[in-house]
Enzyme design. Structure first.
Site, mmCIF file in Angstrom:
data_model
loop_
_atom_site.group_PDB
_atom_site.id
_atom_site.type_symbol
_atom_site.label_atom_id
_atom_site.label_comp_id
_atom_site.label_asym_id
_atom_site.label_seq_id
_atom_site.Cartn_x
_atom_site.Cartn_y
_atom_site.Cartn_z
ATOM 1 N N LYS A 270 60.567 2.645 -62.651
ATOM 2 C CA LYS A 270 60.716 2.364 -61.223
ATOM 3 C C LYS A 270 60.387 0.895 -60.969
ATOM 4 C CE LYS A 270 57.766 4.202 -58.250
ATOM 5 N NZ LYS A 270 57.159 5.174 -57.316
ATOM 6 N N ASP B 134 51.871 14.942 -51.620
ATOM 7 C CA ASP B 134 53.313 15.126 -51.413
ATOM 8 C C ASP B 134 53.871 16.135 -52.417
ATOM 9 O OD1 ASP B 134 55.665 14.716 -50.027
ATOM 10 O OD2 ASP B 134 56.278 12.989 -51.220
ATOM 11 N N GLY C 87 66.996 3.257 -53.806
ATOM 12 C CA GLY C 87 66.640 3.492 -52.410
ATOM 13 C C GLY C 87 66.218 2.204 -51.755
ATOM 14 N N LEU D 267 69.217 5.614 -62.581
ATOM 15 C CA LEU D 267 68.980 7.008 -62.208
ATOM 16 C C LEU D 267 69.013 7.202 -60.700
ATOM 17 C CD1 LEU D 267 66.079 7.927 -64.662
ATOM 18 C CD2 LEU D 267 68.506 8.496 -64.868
ATOM 19 N N GLY D 268 68.779 6.154 -59.953
ATOM 20 C CA GLY D 268 68.786 6.269 -58.499
ATOM 21 C C GLY D 268 68.333 4.966 -57.872
#
Length: 733
Positions: free
Chosen positions: A44, A138, A25, A22-23
């Site tokens: 994650k 956040d 970083g 999905l992504g």
């Protein structure tokens, strides 16, 4: 919105079979996973340096502990986690919906009812967070996902227990500038009231399409959050009153999340998505359809370095279920926008052919029709046509190029339409532009969705990266840096004195970005007094601000504002007999300022990364100037050099993606991957891109690639680079 697994990825994490990426970083990778019972999860996994960092591991363990405390339908729940594993991981329920930031960028502000529903349900989510003894810290549009039955609040990565400062250093700013409270901006501890302030920012963004404290660099956003009043646009009535309360500078003056929940109480959405405007509802439904299609387990692909030629890859035929779901997604996404056209994924098919039988590829040029951007648009178009003509003049070329120009009207909607038109044309392989900030912010997400690489040579904000982290690039210097460089020019030219600076907010985000770093640099680096004055947009306070600064005895003067206001400032300073050094904001280079200000404009400086190549002595600059004169009958206009460099860089990297000896289109995504790592020597500077795909001017050569121009004899004349001027001053001392 996702990609296949790579050979380096695991196939399973604990009880989750991994399906897609999905992504990814700097800290790790987020996967789409599925339990044996069929439930989808976002998993994650922490990798890289963070996985071995003791402090980070402690923070991650706390994230898991804290996130598990919250039980609310509008907060994405934790399914499982392992904070003790060699590679820590956290699994939450998978929500196949776009972020609020994506929806607003793509379709503009939400109507009042949608904002009310959003605010009420997010307030309920925060009330649950605060009841659990936590502060989220956040809350921002990117952490709010939209689904038919309401929003979902995600990401407790920096949450902490209320009153807990053990893991927070004194003075450390934690959160996202532009969506955090003044106390956080000043490095003070966050509280539940800080989350309420952030929610007020989110609602203002949803209602107006822009953050209440503007956009730009972190320093500028933090400064405005602490000192400026929020911009709430046309929001009216009780909703505006509640936003103003949420955005109070004093935490004690803000409502609690529970009070907000009561004030905005409405019936929960029924799951039909009718609480959202139709374009956003279609976007949400399309994303949900994509999510339903994802669970079919796909073969792992090898990493790019080991990938085989696509022509030799076996053909995979999708099942009937996938075809039906994908077709439904395209129909939902259509709506006359053109999105379904470029969602068909026909990379690799045969491109158009020219009269010589060669493939023909198209370079898009995204300009603006507004009068403020006419000159720079013309320079970009001419630069692109010159670069394309030079390519087509080579007898050894393997393909032809064509420049296609489309202009927006300087607003978000027309910029998105231009981007949609370019992305729908599969012959378009790259785009130069947009040329202005608002179009850059709006169009970037469209180019990102289609995987079409584009480079803007004339914008300086960096918030486009939030919605387009892979395919959008900026080859112009940031506004933040150019504010600091005014102070450096004063130092290099021996003109440091107590300074007055007027930040005229009618100049928009450009001057609002330049002002704070200029003030900080002048005061802290030069060690000299600087007196700032902020002029609110729509007022006539500029003359009074100028008089106040002159009465204070300033020796230097900086006016950061739009063209007409800067001309008036020049006239007022001339009438007052002020002859000290004067600077204007950098985007006025090449403007009508010399003509409009006449004698009052003589001597004004502008510091910019834009070069006048006609006064350079290098072979490359001379050849470019000669070619430009031969084609257009005059010297290259301001910003032409940077546009030409950007096109040449694009074309050089594109050439490396063209399949050798095959009649197939290059894969669009490959150009962005190459450009992110490219190093290109242009006419006056070397281009490399930083972490956020902006021109990286942090190296030692930045001063040689920044130029000072002065108004002399009714026109801008280049005095040299900052390095040149500093060297000359050093030699004379």
């Amino acid at each position: 919105m996702s990609e296949s697994l790579r050979s380096s990825d695991p196939s399973r994490i604990a009880g989750f079979r991994l399906l897609r990426r999905l992504g990814a970083g700097g800290m790790g990778v987020v996967y789409l996973g599925r339990t044996d019972a069929g439930a989808l999860a976002a998993v994650k996994v922490i990798r890289g340096e963070s996985a071995g960092d003791v402090d980070f591991r402690a923070r991650f363990a706390r994230e898991v502990e804290l996130a598990r405390r919250v039980d609310n339908p509008w907060v994405v729940p934790v399914l499982d986690a392992d904070a003790e594993a060699r590679e820590q991981w956290l699994a939450t329920a998978f929500v196949p919906g776009p972020a609020l930031s994506e929806a607003v960028v793509a379709h503009g502000p939400l109507p009042t009812r949608a904002v009310g529903v959003l605010g009420g349900l997010l307030a309920e989510a925060l009330a649950a967070v605060h009841t659990a003894g936590l502060v989220h810290r956040d809350v921002k549009p990117g952490n709010v996902l939209l689904v038919p039955d309401g929003p979902r609040l995600i990401d407790f990565g920096i949450a902490r227990a209320a009153g807990d400062t053990a893991l927070t250093a004194s003075g450390l700013v934690v959160g996202t500038p532009g969506f955090l409270a003044p106390e956080q901006a000043e490095g003070r501890p966050a509280s539940p009231a800080s989350d309420v302030f952030a929610l007020g920012c989110v609602l203002a963004y949803a209602a107006t399409g822009t953050p209440p404290f503007g956009t730009g660099t972190p320093d500028a956003l933090l400064y405005r959050t602490v000192h400026d009043e929020p911009e709430l646009g046309d929001v009216e009535g009780e909703l505006r009153t509640l936003m103003e309360r949420c955005l109070a500078k004093d935490p004690d003056a803000r409502p609690t999340a529970d009070e907000m929940r009561r004030l905005l109480a409405q019936d929960a959405p029924d799951g039909s998505g009718d609480w959202l405007p139709d374009p956003v509802a279609r976007m949400v439904a399309a994303r949900a359809a994509e999510g339903l299609a994802l669970p079919d387990i796909e073969p792992t692909i090898v990493d790019e370095t080991d990938a085989q030629d696509p022509a030799d890859a076996p053909v995979r035929h999708p099942g009937r279920r996938r075809l039906l779901l994908a077709g439904g997604a395209l129909l939902l996404a259509g709506g006359g926008t053109g999105a379904a056209v470029w969602a068909t994924g026909d990379d690799g098919k045969e491109p158009s052919s020219g009269s010589g039988g060669r493939p023909v590829y198209v370079l898009g040029v995204h300009t603006a029709a507004g009068s403020a951007d006419t000159a720079v648009s013309r320079a970009c178009e001419r630069a692109a046509r010159l670069a394309v003509a030079e390519h087509n003049a080579s007898p050894k070329r393997l393909y032809d190029l064509k420049a296609q120009v489309r202009a927006d009207r300087g607003d978000a909607d027309s910029a998105r339409q231009v981007a949609l038109a370019f992305t729908a044309d599969r012959d378009v392989v790259a785009v130069l532009g947009p040329v202005a900030e608002i179009p850059m912010q709006a169009a970037a997400s469209v180019y990102a969705e289609a995987g079409l690489t584009h480079v803007s040579s004339t914008t300086g904000l960096q918030d486009y990266f939030a919605t387009s982290p892979k395919t959008s690039f900026q080859s112009g210097a940031s506004h933040l840096a150019l504010g600091t460089w005014i102070a450096f020019h004063a130092l290099a030219s021996g003109q440091v004195a107590p300074a007055g600076v007027v930040i005229d907010r009618a100049g928009g985000s450009i001057v609002q970005d330049q002002g704070p770093p200029l003030v900080t640099g002048w005061r802290d680096t030069l060690g000299t007094e600087i007196l700032p004055r902020v002029v609110a947009e729509g007022t006539n306070d500029s003359p009074r601000a100028i008089r106040d600064l002159l009465d204070a005895g300033v020796g230097d003067f900086v006016y950061l504002g739009p063209l007409d206001a800067t001309v008036r400032a020049a006239e007022e300073l001339a009438a007052a007999g002020f002859t000290g050094p004067r600077w204007m904001q950098h985007r006025l280079y090449g403007s009508d300022f010399p003509r409009l200000a006449a004698a009052a404009g003589e001597g004004w400086y502008v510091v910019t990364s834009a070069v006048d190549p006609s006064v350079l002595t290098t072979r490359q600059a001379k050849d470019f100037t000669t070619a430009w004169r031969g084609r257009y009958g005059g010297a290259p206009e301001p910003y032409a050099t940077e546009a030409y460099d950007s096109v040449r860089m694009l074309l050089a990297e594109f050439a490396r993606t063209v399949p050798a000896g095959a009649r197939r289109r290059p894969v669009r995504a490959e150009l962005a991957e190459r450009l992110a790592k490219a190093k290109y020597k242009g006419i006056a500077r070397t281009y490399t891109f930083g972490e956020y795909h902006h021109y990286d001017n942090t190296g030692e050569g930045w001063a040689a690639q920044t130029f000072v121009h002065q108004v002399r004899d009714g026109r801008f004349q280049q005095l040299g680079s900052l390095a040149d001027l500093n060297g000359a001053a050093t030699a004379q001392s």
